[in-house]
Scaffold this active site. Structure first.
Site, PDB file in Angstrom:
ATOM      1  CB  VAL A  53      -0.993   0.129   1.403  1.00 49.34           C
ATOM      2  CG1 VAL A  53      -1.551   1.349   1.470  1.00 49.34           C
ATOM      3  CG2 VAL A  53      -1.923  -1.035   1.133  1.00 49.34           C
ATOM      4  N   GLY A  54       0.495   2.188  -0.801  1.00 47.25           N
ATOM      5  CA  GLY A  54       1.105   3.415  -0.761  1.00 47.25           C
ATOM      6  C   GLY A  54       2.495   3.650  -1.710  1.00 47.25           C
ATOM      7  N   GLY A  96       1.898   3.534  -5.014  1.00 49.70           N
ATOM      8  CA  GLY A  96       1.398   4.118  -6.473  1.00 49.70           C
ATOM      9  C   GLY A  96       0.886   3.068  -7.397  1.00 49.70           C
ATOM     10  CG  ASP A 108      -4.085  -1.682  -8.873  1.00 49.67           C
ATOM     11  OD1 ASP A 108      -3.171  -2.173  -8.225  1.00 49.67           O
ATOM     12  OD2 ASP A 108      -4.543  -0.984  -8.690  1.00 49.67           O
TER      13      ASP A 108
END
Length: 222
Positions: free
Chosen positions: A21-22, A24, A90
């Site tokens: 997470v985080g 991008g 993703d």
């Protein structure tokens, strides 16, 4: 500029973005898809029927949640390849077993029987010559401090309420996972080495690196 043709990226390539997470992942997915003229594939969190129950009772619902993720990601992977490729994805199906299901088991939220059942299903569905693995997995990596800074900066309430110890553990688990991952070729990108918002040339440099890895992989297969 047509970056796909300029750098010889196959029109039917399937590229998966992975990372904690985080880092991008969603931004990278969108920008690469735009640069290459590819379609995107995002996780459909809002339609997950187990998510709310899982957050209320980890032990009761962790197995159900992971089975649901496995089935949905398997169907999505099959759909992408039946469509003919040309996708940026993703998050990967491999993170589910290598990180999340394993974490639930090790923390006591999933019984050994359930974990072994899940692993058996995963191996039968994914770890076979018949499963369409991506052409490339892009792993987005950064220091824990940088990841925590980005999580704080984007300010999502649920993430802000999560203890820092959780993010520390996830960061380490991702590093352990990628260091042994071998289901498809990997391109590791340091999140501090590009800026997709402020520097338009960043995406071209990334496409160039993708091209290099894909060409090397093709040569190795000959």
């Amino acid at each position: 500029m047509d970056l796909r043709n300029k750098y010889g990226i196959p029109h039917d390539a399937v590229i998966t973005i992975a990372g904690t997470v985080g880092v991008g992942k969603s931004t990278m997915t969108k920008e690469l898809a735009k640069a290459l003229g590819f379609k995107t594939s995002f996780e459909k969190v809002e339609t997950n029927p187990y998510l709310d129950s899982f957050y209320q009772d980890f032990k009761r619902w962790s197995f159900h949640l992971q089975i649901y993720f496995l089935a949905e990601r398997f169907k999505e992977q099959k759909r992408i390849f039946e469509y003919g490729g040309g996708f940026i994805q993703d998050r990967s199906i491999y993170e589910d077993t290598g990180i999340f299901a394993r974490m639930h088991y090790e923390k006591g939220n999933m019984s050994q029987v359930d974990y072994e059942t899940y692993k058996g299903l995963f191996d039968a569905m994914v770890m076979t010559p018949y499963f369409p693995h991506p052409d490339l997995l892009i792993y987005l990596e950064g220091s824990l401090d940088e990841v925590l800074r980005r999580i704080k900066e984007r300010g999502r309430p649920m993430e802000q309420q999560t203890p820092v110890s959780y993010w520390e553990e996830m960061h380490q688990r991702y590093e352990n996972w990628i260091n042994t991952f071998n289901s498809c070729p990997v391109l590791r990108l340091d999140i501090n080495e590009y800026d997709l918002f402020e520097n338009e040339s960043s995406v071209e440099r990334i496409v160039e690196r993708i091209s290099t890895v894909l060409k090397q992989t093709k040569m190795l297969k000959k």
